[in-house]
Design a protein around this motif. Structure first.
Motif, short mmCIF file in Angstrom:
data_model
loop_
_atom_site.label_atom_id
_atom_site.label_comp_id
_atom_site.label_asym_id
_atom_site.label_seq_id
_atom_site.Cartn_x
_atom_site.Cartn_y
_atom_site.Cartn_z
N HIS A 168 -35.00 3.76 -15.09
CA HIS A 168 -33.86 3.15 -14.40
C HIS A 168 -33.17 4.17 -13.49
O HIS A 168 -32.81 3.87 -12.33
CB HIS A 168 -32.87 2.60 -15.44
CG HIS A 168 -31.67 1.97 -14.83
ND1 HIS A 168 -31.70 0.79 -14.12
CD2 HIS A 168 -30.35 2.39 -14.78
CE1 HIS A 168 -30.49 0.49 -13.68
NE2 HIS A 168 -29.65 1.46 -14.07
N SER A 172 -32.92 4.07 -9.51
CA SER A 172 -31.63 4.22 -8.81
C SER A 172 -31.69 5.34 -7.78
O SER A 172 -31.19 5.22 -6.64
CB SER A 172 -30.52 4.51 -9.84
OG SER A 172 -30.39 3.43 -10.73
N HIS A 175 -33.70 4.23 -4.89
CA HIS A 175 -32.92 3.30 -4.08
C HIS A 175 -31.89 4.04 -3.25
O HIS A 175 -31.71 3.75 -2.04
CB HIS A 175 -32.25 2.28 -5.00
CG HIS A 175 -31.46 1.26 -4.27
ND1 HIS A 175 -32.01 0.27 -3.47
CD2 HIS A 175 -30.09 1.09 -4.18
CE1 HIS A 175 -31.06 -0.45 -2.94
NE2 HIS A 175 -29.86 0.03 -3.37
N GLU A 176 -31.20 5.02 -3.89
CA GLU A 176 -30.21 5.80 -3.15
C GLU A 176 -30.89 6.62 -2.03
O GLU A 176 -30.37 6.72 -0.91
CB GLU A 176 -29.48 6.73 -4.10
CG GLU A 176 -28.55 5.98 -5.06
CD GLU A 176 -27.89 6.92 -6.06
OE1 GLU A 176 -28.19 8.15 -5.99
OE2 GLU A 176 -27.10 6.45 -6.90
#
Length: 204
Positions: A168, A172, A175-176
């Protein structure tokens, strides 16, 4: 009553005729001798008839004594036969009791044999299964193995949860990073557009 009368007649007949050896004839002869003795004419003839009567009486007494002896012997034989008959009856009764006892023993032996066969069959069934001590040992071993597997499961679940959290975080971060790259790309496009605009505008 008639049977008793017949017995008396037979007994008197035996006493008179003895064993059938002419006792009845002797008595008739004695009666005739007595009549002749009573009607004898001379002393010599009377004495002769008298001697004849004594001889006949002696024979009759001997025959009667023999008949009485035979009668007593028959009575003793009858008593002996009755005793033997009672002994035979007692023996038969005893044999019946022994037979009944043997039948009981046979039935008991059959029950014992049947129970023994059932016990043997049950023992074979029991022998095919492990005893209680071995079963408890196997259960204890299975319990320990189950506990060990439970610990392994918990450890795997913890690791899986950790990997899930790490994944996860990785998603993240990706994605960032992607967002940052997109922003940088947009910023570059804006800067390039501004530079292009500045080059195309005339200088004053």
């Amino acid at each position: 009553m008639g049977a008793v009368t017949d017995d008396e007649v037979i007994r008197k007949r035996l006493l008179i005729d003895g064993d059938g050896a002419g006792d009845d004839r002797r008595i008739n002869l004695l009666v005739k001798s007595f009549i002749k003795w009573c009607n004898s004419g001379s002393q010599e003839e009377g004495y002769s008839q008298y001697q004849r009567m004594l001889s006949t009486l002696s024979q009759c007494e001997f025959s009667m004594g023999k008949t009485l002896l035979v009668y007593d012997m028959n009575l003793r034989e009858m008593e002996n036969y009755e005793k033997i008959y009672k002994e035979i009856e007692c023996s038969i009764a005893g044999a019946h009791e022994k037979i009944a006892e043997c039948k009981k023993q046979i039935l008991q032996a059959k029950r014992i044999r049947k129970n023994r066969q059932e016990y043997d069959a049950l023992a074979k069934v029991i022998q095919r299964h492990p005893d209680r001590h071995e079963t408890l040992k196997e259960l204890e071993a299975l319990g320990k193995e189950l506990e060990h597997l439970s610990h392994i499961k918990e450890s795997v679940e913890d690791k899986l949860e950790l990997r899930r959290k790490q994944f996860h975080v990785l998603l993240s971060t990706i994605h960032e990073l992607q967002q940052t790259l997109e922003n940088d790309e947009k910023l570059s496009e804006v800067e390039e557009a501004q530079e292009t605009s500045m080059e195309t505008d005339p200088k004053p």
